[in-house]
Design an enzyme around this catalytic site. Structure first.
Site, PDB file in Angstrom:
ATOM      1  CD  GLU A   1       6.642  -0.195  -1.704  1.00  0.00           C
ATOM      2  OE1 GLU A   1       6.514   0.342  -2.828  1.00  0.00           O
ATOM      3  OE2 GLU A   1       7.519   0.126  -0.881  1.00  0.00           O
ATOM      4  CG  ASP A   2       5.181  -4.690   0.715  1.00  0.00           C
ATOM      5  OD1 ASP A   2       6.077  -3.835   0.588  1.00  0.00           O
ATOM      6  OD2 ASP A   2       4.208  -4.538   1.466  1.00  0.00           O
TER       7      ASP A   2
END
Ligand code: MN
Length: 721
Positions: free
Chosen positions: A76-77
């Site tokens: 995700e990041d």
């Protein structure tokens, strides 16, 4: 902050053969990928995955789950990809991390239908492997623990979402500890002031009750030991949020809650649970209606325990949960505890999870998704299944109102707006007329009808389940009671005065109010209407001379005037026209009663109900007249009767009684009250002798039936003398 080596040690403490290499690799990979990223509080980002992993070690989860926790934000990041994770950590972990990535962006603040769709996405993502959900819950828990660095609006949004979605999900999975902590944290951010006040008050109570909890604990241990049962006993204070919810649900203050402390008895075997129960119930009195056996009938989330409440040591109500150590593990960790208690081979955890119970629920829910791509159908099937203790209803404009299960139209009205609740007189539910007490079902569209209330039905308060509705109705009831008491007081006082040929003079009354300890004439009148001040005392204070009539005679005299027109002695018409007629002085007589006339020289004819005991005195009198009522239809004449009503001695009870009598067309002409003292744990009672006027026996019987249904009324009988 937990360190990586501590994390590894913790995993090894319950999984001696854990793959340390895997955990190290996952840690290093996550640390490199997150690099210089920081959390909102300025700490290095890696502290977050470490803490999430640490939470999962408390649930004794396997190393794949712990590694997933370390990696859960990488796709995700950061620039990490699924295939990279697959190649480094294998497809099992790759799939878990991807599952978490899929649900990362889901937020639940949108409209209800969109929420349902989001929940569906969430559950589909965790459907593949329940460990995705466990990591997600741990992720949410750590975010909640560190929420105070966020902006207030963000704190509220995340806390609401936690309260609405994640805490119930944790509960549904049987993870009580997780649910409790999520709820407590969300409560703190959503209702900061109330949380603080409650925590403060609970601290004071804990201080005051320190010895009490310990002495109850010791008494329980001693009693169990006497029966040869070896058990651990823990006393605990209930959590602020669970107390808050109970106060809301029951509309009580903290001081009114009797069970702020709970005790747990933990045994080794199921047999000991039942023996402990037997010992406790033999020694102490049980509080009826509180016993539940979730051992023989476990909850759907696998929870097992025996619940009971006793009047325990020191005459305190004591809430007990009795369970084995294994049940205790399931109660706290739910689905996560299975890996420890039911698994031989941790690697094959998924197959070992029971097919019913919490995991079974998740599976069934997910099966439902296959057939349900209609979001509204999904709302019916799943979200409602998840929030079993709530109903979701809509206003005509489509606004969603979530209410506790069992809520009724009046709860809905108060949830929309206090004013709507105060003025609610009825509703249309899905277009059909519905009473205020109707229970609501999921998806109901409720159109509240407001208007001038002639009076509040007595069942409303019992029908309300939300604190807001109950408080609103109670507040209104107080106002209504005052108004009715004022009305009754006025009429009793005027009646008493006019019997003595006096008029109501404000100045005369003002001169005597001090003697009654009231502040105004209005207060005096309300208290007369409440039955707290007898009118004759007011007359005495006004120095009104005693009249020749007593109260009972006056009501039958008043009746006799009307009697001439309405009662015809069939064969004695001529006689009746010449003789004065009156009703039996105490019990009166009503159309519908079989009646007997007693003719006495110098008195006239007295009309008795044929079953009045008072007739016995005339046994040998030869002037018995068989009489019949002869009323024209629609005649609104009222006749005298008397009731004896035993009721709780609380403000408003007389007002409620008067209202019921009025509902049936009756007027209270006079009354006297005698205290009965306390009886059967029901508090103080009072006996009211009520002389009233009412149209028929049927109306009287209906009024008596309604009186019997009233929660404050203990006993009702017609006075027959
Ligand atoms: Mn995270």
């Amino acid at each position: 902050m937990v360190r990586h080596y501590e994390l590894v040690e913790r995993v090894q403490s319950y999984l001696p053969d854990a793959d340390e290499d895997l955990l190290n690799k996952a840690y290093i990979y996550a640390m490199q990928k997150h690099g210089t990223q920081t959390r909102a509080d300025g700490a290095p980002y890696i502290t977050h995955p470490l803490e999430v992993a640490n939470i999962l070690t408390e649930m004794h989860l396997d190393e794949a789950t712990i590694a997933t926790a370390l990696l859960h934000d990488t796709i995700e990041d950061t620039d990490a990809t699924r295939s990279e994770i697959d190649s480094r950590f294998g497809p099992e972990i790759g799939k878990l991390v991807e599952g978490l990535t899929k649900i990362q962006g889901i937020n639940f603040e949108s409209k209800q239908v969109a929420q349902a769709e989001n929940l569906r996405r969430l559950l589909l993502a965790v459907a593949e492997d329940v460990r995705v959900l466990l990591v997600k819950l741990a992720d949410r828990l750590h975010n909640m623990r560190t929420l105070d660095v966020m902006r207030p609006d963000k704190r509220k949004r995340i806390s609401q979402e936690t309260m609405d979605i994640y805490a119930p999900l944790a509960g549904r999975m049987g993870m009580q500890d997780m649910r409790d902590e999520l709820e407590e944290l969300a409560f703190q951010y959503l209702h900061g002031e109330r949380h603080e006040a409650l925590v403060h008050r609970l601290q004071e109570l804990t201080e005051e009750n320190r010895d009490l909890v310990e002495s109850v604990r010791q008494a329980l241990i001693a009693e169990l030991a006497d029966h040869g049962i070896e058990a651990e006993v823990y006393g605990r204070q209930k959590r602020p949020y669970s107390i808050f919810r109970k106060m809301q649900r029951k509309g009580l203050s903290l001081e009114q809650l009797s069970d702020l402390y709970g005790f747990r008895v933990i045994t080794q075997t199921v047999d000991e649970c039942y023996r402990a129960l037997g010992a406790v119930h033999t020694r102490w009195q049980i509080v009826p209606g509180r016993f539940k056996d979730y051992i023989s009938a476990p909850k759907q989330n696998d929870y097992r325990s025996i619940h009971t409440t006793i009047i325990g040591p020191e005459k305190r109500r004591v809430e007990l949960q009795i369970r084995t150590r294994e049940m205790h593990g399931v109660a706290e960790r739910g689905v996560a505890s299975h890996s420890v208690y039911k698994d031989v081979d941790v690697g094959s955890k998924r197959t070992s999870l029971s097919s019913d119970g919490a995991y079974g629920w998740l599976r069934q829910t997910i099966d439902l998704l296959d057939g349900g791509d209609n979001p509204e159908e999904f709302l019916e099937n799943t979200k409602l299944e998840l929030f079993l203790d709530q109903v979701f209803c809509f206003t005509p404009k489509g606004m969603l109102i979530a209410l506790p299960k069992g809520a009724t139209v009046i709860d809905f009205a108060y949830a929309v707006h206090t004013r709507i609740g105060d003025e609610c007189v009825g509703a249309r539910v899905n277009g059909n007329p519905a009473p205020v007490t109707q229970r609501l079902r999921n998806g109901d569209e409720v159109h509240i009808i407001t208007g001038q209330r002639s009076h509040k039905a007595l069942s409303w308060e019992t029908a309300a389940v939300t604190g807001k509705a109950r408080a609103g109705l109670r507040r209104q009831a107080r106002t209504d009671d005052d108004r009715r008491s004022r009305m009754i007081g006025q009429s009793l006082l005027r009646h008493a005065l006019s019997k003595r040929g006096r008029e109501f003079v404000q100045e005369d009354l003002e001169a005597i109010i001090d003697g009654f300890g009231v502040h105004s004439v209005d207060d005096l009148i309300v208290q007369i209407g409440d039955g707290r001040i007898p009118p004759r005392k007011v007359l005495a204070a006004l120095e009104v001379p005693e009249g020749r009539d007593d109260a009972n005679a006056s009501s039958s005299d008043a009746g006799s005037v009307r009697l001439r027109n309405s009662v015809k002695a069939r064969s004695y018409a001529a006689l009746q026209e010449q003789m004065p007629l009156r009703f039996a002085p105490i019990c009166g007589a009503l159309p519908g009663d079989r009646i007997i006339g007693i003719m006495e020289p110098g008195v006239g004819i007295t009309v008795y109900p044929s079953d009045a005991p008072g007739l016995a005195q005339f046994e040998d009198n030869e002037f018995w007249i068989d009489m019949q009522w002869d009323l024209s239809p629609g005649d609104e004449t009222v006749f005298p009767a008397s009731l004896i009503v035993d009721a709780s001695d609380v403000p408003g009870s007389l007002a409620s009684i008067a209202e019921i009598v009025a509902d049936h067309g009756g007027n209270i002409a006079d009354l006297s009250m005698t205290p009965l003292g306390a009886s059967g744990g029901l508090g103080q009672s009072v006996r009211m002798a009520i002389n009233l006027e009412i149209a028929t026996l049927k109306a009287l019987n209906n009024a008596m039936n309604d009186l019997r249904d009233h929660p404050l009324v203990r006993q009702v009988s017609r006075r027959m003398e």
